[in-house]
Design a protein around this motif. Structure first.
Motif, short mmCIF file in Angstrom:
data_model
loop_
_atom_site.label_atom_id
_atom_site.label_comp_id
_atom_site.label_asym_id
_atom_site.label_seq_id
_atom_site.Cartn_x
_atom_site.Cartn_y
_atom_site.Cartn_z
N TRP A 136 0.83 -1.21 0.00
CA TRP A 136 0.00 0.00 0.00
C TRP A 136 0.87 1.26 0.00
CZ3 TRP A 136 -3.81 3.19 -0.69
CH2 TRP A 136 -3.85 4.38 0.04
N LYS A 137 1.88 1.29 0.86
CA LYS A 137 2.75 2.46 0.93
C LYS A 137 3.52 2.64 -0.38
CE LYS A 137 3.39 2.54 5.94
NZ LYS A 137 4.36 2.42 7.06
N PHE A 138 3.92 1.53 -0.98
CA PHE A 138 4.62 1.59 -2.27
C PHE A 138 3.74 2.25 -3.33
CE2 PHE A 138 5.18 -0.66 -6.39
CZ PHE A 138 6.39 -0.10 -6.75
N VAL A 139 2.49 1.80 -3.44
CA VAL A 139 1.56 2.37 -4.41
C VAL A 139 1.26 3.83 -4.07
CG1 VAL A 139 -0.81 2.25 -5.30
CG2 VAL A 139 0.52 0.15 -4.99
N PHE A 140 1.06 4.12 -2.79
CA PHE A 140 0.72 5.48 -2.38
C PHE A 140 1.85 6.45 -2.70
CE2 PHE A 140 0.75 8.98 0.63
CZ PHE A 140 -0.54 9.46 0.52
N TYR A 141 3.09 6.07 -2.39
CA TYR A 141 4.21 6.99 -2.58
C TYR A 141 4.53 7.18 -4.06
CZ TYR A 141 5.02 7.14 2.41
OH TYR A 141 4.88 7.32 3.76
N ILE A 142 4.27 6.18 -4.89
CA ILE A 142 4.40 6.38 -6.32
C ILE A 142 3.40 7.44 -6.78
CG2 ILE A 142 3.94 5.36 -8.58
CD1 ILE A 142 5.26 2.85 -7.70
N PHE A 143 2.16 7.28 -6.34
CA PHE A 143 1.12 8.23 -6.74
C PHE A 143 1.42 9.63 -6.26
CE2 PHE A 143 -2.62 10.56 -5.16
CZ PHE A 143 -3.22 10.87 -6.38
N VAL A 144 1.73 9.78 -4.98
CA VAL A 144 1.89 11.12 -4.41
C VAL A 144 3.16 11.80 -4.94
CG1 VAL A 144 3.23 10.59 -2.31
CG2 VAL A 144 1.53 12.41 -2.26
N THR A 145 4.20 11.01 -5.26
CA THR A 145 5.41 11.60 -5.84
C THR A 145 5.14 12.10 -7.25
OG1 THR A 145 6.85 10.15 -4.53
CG2 THR A 145 7.80 11.17 -6.48
N LEU A 146 4.47 11.29 -8.06
CA LEU A 146 4.14 11.71 -9.42
C LEU A 146 3.19 12.91 -9.41
CD1 LEU A 146 3.70 8.26 -11.21
CD2 LEU A 146 5.64 9.83 -11.35
#
Length: 349
Positions: A136-146
């Motif tokens: 979940w954190k992996f997916v979230f941080y990809i989204f929020v970084t982009l």
């Protein structure tokens, strides 16, 4: 309380010299739009959205994926119930007189120690739970970084840090920056609240301090229109967490070679962004803010507090790297120390 409130909102506490609250308050005819306290109302719907999106993804995507990868759902073998040992464990789970207990339950001291160890492990989250948290954190941080890069790509201060304070505090705030800032603030509150039910790790107190410092930094910087430096802090912290959570998820899924490679990427990005770039550029440029305001020193303290936590976590990371070189692989969790797991975050987080 009235006097405290009056002092707290004194203009000299928040704003540079010769600037009043009326100067930075939105009103008809003004050429720029200022940040407002009412903007924090966005935190509630954004926080609820984060909660429900995570719930749906874990239930319908991450848990099925973990089962497909054969990640264990249970921690220990079946534990035989013993009323005497259970009572003693609940009274003092970290300390016990095994010799005395063995006489009470007609078991050897070694058997009691083994029961105690299994009982302690039964309270720990399963590999599947930890896998779901990491993915979940992996997916979230990809989204929020982009999303952060998308929002900041056309902003002048993103490419030239000297522009962080040009025209301060009359810089104006755009809708995309407002949404990005409030979404990040909502996530910080979400992490702080759900830290109580998250996977327990050895550095829980550091995480509480980190979340508190991040919320304070975001709140103060938005209130006194210092959000430009805040956006740089957010993007800088989020990008390093992508490799961190990817490495953990790969470790739980038993893809050891991929985990080792990801760990190398993580430690490189971590040291580059949080130990080198963050203090030498982000904290340094914040010194351009008018030092007559009290909140300037509070904000700088928050920035340095985050850097202090970075140093503590870097020491943990270097210990893991040393052990990994000796063992030939990253042992345990990507962020573990001895037998207990170490949490390194963020954000920001």
């Amino acid at each position: 309380m009235s006097r405290i409130s009056e002092w707290f909102w004194t203009e000299s506490v928040w704003l540079p010299a010769n600037v009043s609250w009326s100067d930075v308050t939105n009103a008809p005819g003004k050429s720029v739009v200022y940040s407002e306290l009412n903007d924090f109302l966005y935190v509630l719907p954004f926080g609820a959205m984060i909660f429900f999106v995570r719930y749906l993804l874990e239930r319908y995507c991450f848990i099925p994926l973990g089962r497909l990868l054969n990640i264990p759902e249970k921690n220990v073998r079946k534990l035989l119930h013993n009323d005497i040992l259970e009572t003693a464990f609940l009274a003092s789970p970290k300390k016990a007189n095994f010799s005395k207990l063995s006489k009470k339950v007609d078991m050897t001291e070694r058997q009691v120690e083994r029961w105690w160890r299994l009982r302690s492990n039964s309270n720990k989250p399963s590999q599947l739970v930890k896998f779901c948290e990491s993915i979940w954190k992996f997916v979230f941080y990809i989204f929020v970084t982009l999303y952060g890069l998308y929002v900041l790509w056309d902003k002048e201060w993103f490419w030239n840090f000297d522009n962080c304070f040009n025209g301060y505090p009359h810089q104006g705030v755009t809708d995309d920056i407002r949404r990005y800032y409030m979404f990040q603030t909502a996530n910080c509150w979400y992490l702080l609240i759900f830290q109580f039910r998250a996977v327990k790790r050895k550095d829980s107190w550091q995480m509480y301090v980190h979340h508190f410092a991040a919320i304070s930094l975001l709140s103060i910087s938005w209130t006194n229109s210092m959000y430009r430096i805040g956006t740089l802090v957010l993007v800088l912290h989020d990008c390093g967490d992508i490799a961190l959570e990817a490495g953990k998820a790969l470790k739980y899924a038993k893809y050891q070679n991929a985990c080792n490679c990801t760990f190398v990427v993580f430690i490189t990005v971590w040291i580059g962004t949080r130990i080198i770039f963050y203090p030498n550029y982000v904290i340094a440029i914040s010194s351009e803010y008018a030092k007559t305001a009290t909140m300037y020193y509070v904000l700088k303290a928050m920035l340095w507090m985050l850097f202090g936590l970075h140093l503590i976590w870097t020491w943990y990371i270097l210990q893991i790297a040393y052990k990994a070189v000796r063992a030939g692989e990253v042992e345990g969790d990507v962020r573990s120390s001895d037998s207990e797991e170490i949490e390194i975050s963020n954000h920001s987080d």
